[in-house]
Design a protein around this motif. Structure first.
Motif, PDB file in Angstrom:
ATOM      1  N   VAL A 153       0.836  -1.187   0.000  1.00 35.80           N
ATOM      2  CA  VAL A 153       0.000   0.000   0.000  1.00 35.80           C
ATOM      3  C   VAL A 153       0.873   1.239   0.000  1.00 35.80           C
ATOM      4  O   VAL A 153       2.093   1.160   0.182  1.00 35.80           O
ATOM      5  CB  VAL A 153      -0.922   0.033   1.233  1.00 35.80           C
TER       6      VAL A 153
ATOM      7  N   TRP B 282       2.168   3.904   1.854  1.00 36.94           N
ATOM      8  CA  TRP B 282       2.347   4.301   3.244  1.00 36.94           C
ATOM      9  C   TRP B 282       3.024   5.649   3.284  1.00 36.94           C
ATOM     10  O   TRP B 282       4.068   5.874   2.667  1.00 36.94           O
ATOM     11  CB  TRP B 282       3.184   3.252   3.980  1.00 36.94           C
TER      12      TRP B 282
ATOM     13  N   VAL C 136      -2.006   5.197   5.479  1.00 35.57           N
ATOM     14  CA  VAL C 136      -2.009   4.646   4.133  1.00 35.57           C
ATOM     15  C   VAL C 136      -2.912   5.522   3.274  1.00 35.57           C
ATOM     16  O   VAL C 136      -3.889   6.068   3.757  1.00 35.57           O
ATOM     17  CB  VAL C 136      -2.545   3.205   4.204  1.00 35.57           C
TER      18      VAL C 136
ATOM     19  N   GLN D 271      -5.306  -4.489   4.891  1.00 38.83           N
ATOM     20  CA  GLN D 271      -6.164  -3.346   4.615  1.00 38.83           C
ATOM     21  C   GLN D 271      -7.567  -3.792   4.286  1.00 38.83           C
ATOM     22  O   GLN D 271      -7.757  -4.885   3.756  1.00 38.83           O
ATOM     23  CB  GLN D 271      -5.631  -2.589   3.390  1.00 38.83           C
TER      24      GLN D 271
END
Length: 993
Positions: free
Chosen positions: A203, A205, A212, A237
Motif C-alpha cells: 500500500v 504508506w 495509508v 487493509q
RNA sequence: GCCCGGGUGGCGGAAUGGCAGACGCUCAGGACUUAAAAUCCUGUGACCGUUUUCGGUCGUGCGGGUUCGACUCCCGCCCCGGGCACCA
C-alpha cells in the motif's frame, strides 16, 4: 426613503427566513419534486473563500426559481467533517478534533447564512455526528454482506450465496465442496466474495501522515494532502470491491446529463479494454496473460511477469524457479550484478522493485528485468520463449503477466533491445512501410491462419481460434482497482466489526450501532503501522457473543463473564473521508430517522421521478473520486433494494475555479533599470523585500544577472497586441496573469469582506455575472462594484432616496397615482405612455431570464435585467405591477433586495415572502417587435438597413432594399443574381463580382 | 506521449451559420457641486479619409476550405488550461 443599504436589510431577511422556516421542504406526494444539491464543504479552519459561494449561488438561484415555478424543492446543506486537517490541527493545539470541527462548522454555517442561501437548515447533516455515522457504518455492513453475482451483474445478499452453496446450485471457487468445509473455512471462503474484504497488499504508506493512502490520493509519489513522500509497504487493509461494478459504473454514465469531458474522465478511470486471455504452457503449468492485441500472438517472443507475480513468489508453494540457469543463458539476463542462480537474481530484483516507489518506477524510462530461467511455449507458433520478470509489468492489472510483442509495442521493443530478444513483425501497415515498433492497425502477416486479415478481423479470428482450442477466450479488462478503504487515523468512522481469534471477522449486529469513536486524549499517530486506535486498550479488546448462522455470524459486545462470550479485537483502522460523503444526499431526505438511513417512501419521492438528484453542482476536483465512489455505493444500495434508482446524480455541473485578481509583474535589474519579461528566466522565486512585501527574484537571460520583480499597478500598464507593457516605455513587456487563490500568495478574497463592503446580494450577483458557471474566471473587486451600482440604481428607481425620488406609480380606476397622490392628466398620460413602452422590454426580459436560468446561463440573465433597469432609468415613471414583476425576476439572484422592495411596495398586501409569489409569465406575441430595422447585405457584407413592418412580405422588403440609395449605390448597377432572405433577421443580395 | 476543453476590444465576457463586441469594468470628456464623493449624460476594437456631421478599410490565435453568408462547420498548425500516463 434611505439609500440602498444592504447591511440593514440583509440580516433582517436572513433572520426572517430562518425564524419562519421559509424554505422548509416537506414531502408532498402530488407535487413535482426538484432536488437541487451542492457538494457539501469540508469545514476547514480557514473559513469560506469566494470559490464556495460560486456553485452555491448557482444552485440557490435554481432552487428559488424552481420553487417559483411550482416545484417542491429540496435544497439542503451539511458538513463533510471527518478528515485529516482537523485531526492535525487538533494534535498541534492539543484539543479534541470534535471541538475543532464543531467550531469550524459554526463558522461555516454563519458565513453561509450571511449569503442568504435558501437552504432548509432543519436538514443539516454532519458526518461526524454518531447519529449520522451510525448509518455510514450500516451501509458499510451492507457492502460487507453483499457479493457480486457476475452472471446477473448485480449485488446480492451473502445469505443467498450461502443458500446456493448449500443447495449445490453454485460451486465455490477452490477445490473443496461447501458441505465438507468447517465453519471457519466457510467464513474465509465467503470473505473472498464480500464487497468489503481484507487484503495483505503493498500500500501507499505515508510516514509523515502516519497513514495509508488510496492510489488516487497519491500524486507523483507524494501525498495529495501536504505533499509528503509516500512509500510502498505491505499491510493488511480493508478493500471495497468496486472493480466488480466496473461495467455497471461505465454503462451507467450513458444516461447521465454530465459534461462529456467529465464522463470521459470517469470512463478513462474505469479504463475498459477489450482483448483476449491467452494461456501459455510451461513445464510447471499454464500462465494466463491478457492482451488487447490477440492478432499479434505470433509475434510474442517472450513473456514478462510482474515482480510480485505468484509464480515467482519465493515464499510460496506456487514458486517453481529452477535451481540453476539453463545452459547458454546470457550474462545480461542474470541481473546486475549477475547472480549465480535464478532464485538469487529474482530475489535481488524483487527487493529493488519493492523499494522503488511508483514515482521512481515512472521516472526511470530504462527497462530493467531478470530472466526467470523458465521457458514457455507460444500456443500458436509453438516456439520456446523465455520468461522474464520486470517492473514495467504491473501486478494489479490483468493477470500481472504479459506476452511481449516487441515488433508492435514500444515498451516490449525497448525491453527486447536491451536483452537482445527477437523481434518478429506480424502486422504490416497499410500504405507506406512503417518503422518498428508499429503499434497501429494494418494487416496480419507471418501469422498462419490469420494472414492477410485486417487488424480488427484478425483479432476476432484469433479469439475464435483460441476458444476452439480452449487455450484462450475473449476478455474485457478494467483498469480500475479495488478501493483501499482503511486509514490509520483517529478522526474517521470506526469499522463496525471485530476480529475473532481464529483470524476471521464478524460484523457487529445492527443493534450495536453506532460504534462510537473512543474518547482519547492521545490520538497522535504511533509512528508505526499501528493506528492511533491501538492506544485505546479498553476499547480495543472486547468480549463478544456470536449469534446467527455459524458460517455468517454477527457479534454483540458483552460483559467478560457472559456465558459463551469469546475474546475479540476491534478493527483499529478507520474509514476514509470519502465514506461520509458517499451517501449524505440520501440522509438529507430524512435526517432524523432513527430506524432507517432514509424512509423508503421518502426516498422514492425525492429520488424516484425524475430519477436521482435533479441538479448537482460542485468542483471538478471530485470528477473521479467522490463521484465514482458515491455512484458505487448507490449501485449497491440499489441492488439491495434500499434506493429506487441505480444512479444518484442525474444532472451534474462542475463550477470553474475562481482565480485571484489579475496581477502584473515588472522586472528590473539591481540598478533599477526595467527589463522586458522576454529577457527574464521564468523560473523565479519569492523573497521578502525591504518593504516587507514579497519580491520576485530571477535572472536575466542574456547575462545571468540577478533581477527583481514586483507588482505593477494597473494604471501604469498598457496593452500592445497580446502583451502587457509599461505605459512609460512600451518596449518593456510585463508578466500578466491571474493566479489560483492561496494564502501564501496573499490573493485570497474573503466573502465576509465583500459582504461587509457591498452586501450579500452584490456578492451573489457578481459571482454569477463574472462569466459562465463552468469556466475558470479571475476575481475583480471593480466588478463587484459594478453590480453593486446596478442594485443601487434599481433601489433608486423603485424605492427612491432623499436625492432621487422614486419613479413608482400605480393605476387605479384609469388614473395614475404617485403614492397616495393623484397625478395630473398630463402626468398620467406620460405614465401611461411609459408603461406601454416598457411592456415589450419587460416581457423580453422575463423570457430571457427564464430561458437563461433553464440553461444555467446566469451571466446573461443578469445582463438582461441590467438592460431593463437601464430602461427604467430613462423613464420618469414605472408602473408598480411592472416593478413587482421585475423584482420577482431578480429574487433568485439577489433575494434580500427583492424581498425588501417587494414588501415596501406591497405593504400589507404582501405575502409572507416574495418567494411565495409565482414566477412571471411572458407572452411571445408581446415580445415581438412590430417594425424592424432589417440589415441588408450585398455579397455577404453589410450595405445598409431598411425599416419595415414585421409583417412585410419578402418581395416588399426586396423592393425597399433596391430603392434605398445607400444600398443601391453598393449594387453599382449590377444585376441581382439571387437573394437570400432569413425571416426577420436579414436580407442578402448576391450580385456578380 | 495520449485524451479533453479553450483562444473574441485595455479587462471579464455576449453572439452556435445571418448586424461581431450585448452587459459590466476601465479610461476620457461633460453636467450637478464652493469643492469632493455619490449620481447623471456622452464617448471608448484598430487604421485611414473628412477633421462636427459623415464615409471607407481591416478585424474573433495562424494558414487553407465549405457556404449567398463563418467567431460559429471541415482540414492542417501554434499557444494556453485540465485530465491520464509503462494499464499490455
Amino acid at each position: 426613503m434611505p439609500a440602498y443599504n444592504p447591511a440593514s436589510i440583509e440580516p433582517k431577511w436572513q433572520n426572517f427566513w430562518l425564524e419562519n422556516r421559509t424554505f422548509k421542504a416537506e414531502m408532498v406526494v402530488d407535487r413535482p419534486k426538484c432536488y437541487v444539491l451542492d457538494m457539501f464543504p469540508y469545514p476547514s479552519g480557514e473559513g469560506l473563500h469566494v470559490g464556495h459561494p460560486e456553485g452555491y449561488t448557482a444552485t440557490d438561484i435554481v432552487a428559488r426559481y424552481k420553487r417559483a415555478r411550482g416545484f417542491n424543492v429540496m435544497h439542503p446543506m451539511g458538513w463533510d467533517a471527518f478528515g485529516l486537517p482537523a485531526e492535525q490541527y487538533a494534535i498541534k493545539t492539543d484539543t479534541h478534533p470534535s471541538v475543532v470541527t464543531q467550531k469550524n462548522i459554526e463558522r461555516f454555517r454563519k458565513q453561509l447564512q450571511a449569503i442568504g442561501f435558501s437552504y432548509d437548515w432543519s436538514r443539516e447533516v454532519d458526518t461526524t455526528n454518531p447519529k449520522y455515522y451510525r448509518w455510514t457504518q450500516w451501509i458499510f455492513l451492507q457492502l460487507y454482506n453483499t457479493w457480486f453475482d457476475v452472471g446477473a451483474q448485480r449485488g446480492r445478499p451473502i445469505s443467498e450465496l450461502i443458500d446456493e452453496f448449500a443447495a449445490g446450485t453454485r460451486m465455490p471457487e477452490g477445490s473443496k465442496a461447501w458441505n465438507q468445509m468447517s465453519d471457519g473455512e466457510k467464513r474465509r471462503l465467503l470473505e473472498g466474495y464480500r464487497l468489503a474484504y481484507q487484503l495483505e497488499a503493498p500500500v501507499n504508506w505515508c510516514p509523515a501522515l502516519g497513514t495509508v493512502l488510496a492510489n488516487e490520493e497519491v500524486i507523483d509519489g507524494r501525498s495529495e494532502v501536504g505533499g509528503f513522500p509516500v512509500e510502498r509497504r505491505p499491510m493488511r487493509q480493508w478493500m471495497l470491491r468496486i472493480t466488480a461494478y466496473a461495467r455497471r459504473l461505465l454503462d451507467g454514465l450513458d444516461g447521465l446529463e454530465w459534461s462529456e469531458s467529465l464522463k470521459l474522465m470517469q470512463r478513462n478511470w474505469i479504463g475498459q479494454s477489450e482483448g483476449a486471455m491467452v494461456q501459455f504452457q510451461t513445464d510447471d503449468g499454464p500462465i494466463d496473460v491478457f492482451t488487447t492485441r490477440p492478432d499479434t500472438l505470433f509475434g510474442a517472443t517472450y513473456l514478462v511477469l510482474a515482480p510480485e507475480h505468484p509464480l515467482v513468489n519465493l515464499a510460496s508453494k506456487t514458486c517453481c524457479l529452477p535451481a540453476a540457469w539453463p545452459a547458454g543463458t546470457p550474462a545480461a539476463w542474470m541481473g546486475t550484478p549477475a547472480a549465480g542462480a535464478p532464485r538469487a537474481a529474482i530475489a535481488a530484483y524483487q527487493g529493488i522493485a519493492a523499494a522503488r516507489s511508483e514515482r521512481q518506477r515512472q521516472e526511470d524510462v530504462q527497462k530493467t528485468g531478470v530472466f526467470t530461467g523458465l521457458m514457455a511455449t507460444n500456443p500458436v507458433s509453438h516456439d520456446r520463449i523465455p520468461i522474464f520478470i520486470s517492473d514495467y509489468v504491473l501486478i494489479g492489472y490483468g493477470t500481472g503477466a504479459i506476452m511481449a510483442v516487441p515488433a508492435h509495442d514500444q515498451r516490449d521493443f525497448d525491453f527486447a533491445r536491451k536483452f537482445a530478444l527477437p523481434v518478429r513483425q506480424v502486422v504490416k501497415a497499410n500504405g507506406a512501410e512503417q518503422p518498428l515498433p508499429f503499434e497501429g492497425s494494418g494487416v496480419a502477416v507471418d501469422s498462419p491462419a490469420i494472414n492477410g486479415l485486417p487488424t480488427a478481423e484478425a483479432k476476432a479470428e484469433m479469439c475464435r481460434l483460441l476458444e476452439a482450442q480452449k487455450i484462450g477466450r475473449r476478455q474485457v479488462s478494467y483498469r480500475i482497482r479495488d478501493w483501499l478503504f482503511s486509514r490509520q487515523r483517529y478522526w474517521g468512522e470506526p469499522f463496525p466489526l471485530v476480529h475473532l481469534q481464529d483470524g476471521t471477522t464478524a460484523p457487529l449486529a445492527d443493534d450495536q450501532l453506532p460504534l462510537l469513536l473512543p474518547e482519547m486524549s492521545d490520538f497522535k499517530p504511533t509512528q508505526t503501522i499501528d493506528p492511533p486506535l491501538s492506544k485505546a486498550a479498553d476499547w480495543r479488546d472486547v468480549m463478544v457473543l456470536l449469534s446467527g448462522a455459524a458460517e455468517d455470524p454477527v457479534a454483540r459486545v458483552v460483559a467478560a463473564d457472559t456465558p459463551g462470550a469469546v475474546r475479540a479485537r476491534r478493527e483499529l483502522n478507520t474509514m476514509p473521508q470519502w465514506a461520509g460523503s458517499c451517501w449524505y444526499y440520501l440522509r438529507y431526505l430524512d435526517p432524523l430517522n432513527q430506524d432507517h438511513f432514509c424512509d423508503p417512501q421518502i426516498e422514492r419521492y425525492w429520488m424516484g421521478t425524475p430519477s436521482g438528484v435533479d441538479l448537482y453542482v460542485g468542483g471538478a476536483e471530485h470528477a473521479v473520486l467522490h463521484l465514482l465512489y458515491s455512484r458505487f455505493w448507490h449501485h449497491v444500495l440499489y441492488d439491495r433494494g434500499h434506493v429506487s434508482g441505480a444512479e444518484p446524480f442525474r444532472k451534474l455541473i462542475n463550477q470553474g475555479l475562481i482565480l485571484g485578481e489579475s496581477e502584473y509583474t515588472g522586472f528590473a535589474d539591481a540598478s533599477g533599470c526595467a527589463i522586458s519579461i522576454d529577457d527574464v528566466d521564468p523560473q523565479w522565486s519569492t523573497q521578502a523585500g525591504p518593504d516587507g512585501k514579497s519580491l520576485l527574484v530571477s535572472r536575466r537571460r542574456s547575462d545571468g544577472a540577478v533581477v527583481y520583480g514586483r507588482a505593477v499597478e494597473t494604471q501604469y500598464v498598457d496593452r500592445r497586441g497580446d502583451a502587457a507593457v509599461l505605459k512609460a516605455d512600451n518596449n518593456i513587456r510585463l508578466d500578466a496573469r491571474s493566479f489560483k487563490m492561496s494564502k501564501s500568495r496573499g490573493n485570497v478574497v474573503n466573502p465576509d469582506d465583500v459582504i461587509q463592503d457591498y452586501g450579500a446580494d452584490s456578492l451573489r450577483l457578481f459571482e454569477m455575472f463574472m462569466g459562465p458557471l463552468e469556466q475558470v474566471k479571475p476575481w475583480s473587486m471593480a466588478g463587484v462594484e459594478g453590480v453593486y451600482r446596478f442594485l443601487g440604481r434599481l433601489w433608486r428607481h423603485i424605492i427612491g432616496t432623499p436625492e432621487f425620488p422614486s419613479r413608482l406609480v400605480h393605476k387605479k380606476n384609469g388614473i395614475y397615482y404617485r403614492g397616495p397622490t393623484k397625478m395630473s392628466v398630463e402626468e398620467s398620460q406620460i405614465a401611461e405612455q411609459e408603461s406601454q413602452s416598457l411592456l415589450r422590454p419587460l416581457h423580453r426580459t422575463i423570457r430571457k431570464v427564464t430561458l437563461d436560468i433553464d440553461r444555467l446561463s446566469f451571466n446573461t440573465a443578469i445582463s438582461a435585467m441590467m438592460e431593463f433597469n437601464n430602461l427604467i432609468g430613462k423613464t420618469r415613471t414605472v408602473d408598480q405591477d411592472m416593478a413587482l414583476t421585475f423584482v420577482r425576476l431578480i429574487e433568485p439572484f439577489a433575494p434580500h433586495i427583492a424581498e425588501e422592495v417587494y414588501h415596501q411596495i406591497r405593504g400589507d398586501g404582501a405575502l409572507a415572502s416574495i418567494s411565495a409569489e409565482p414566477w412571471p409569465q411572458y407572452d411571445d406575441a408581446v415580445c415581438e417587435e412590430d417594425s424592424m430595422d432589417l440589415p441588408v447585405q450585398v455579397n455577404g457584407k453589410l450595405a445598409g438597413r431598411v425599416v419595415v413592418s414585421a409583417l412585410a412580405t419578402e418581395s416588399y422588403i426586396l423592393e425597399q432594399a433596391r430603392a434605398d440609395p445607400q444600398i443601391s449605390s453598393r449594387l453599382a448597377g449590377r444585376e441581382i443574381k439571387k437573394h437570400v432572405y432569413i425571416k426577420n433577421r436579414m436580407l442578402n443580395l448576391v450580385v456578380q463580382g
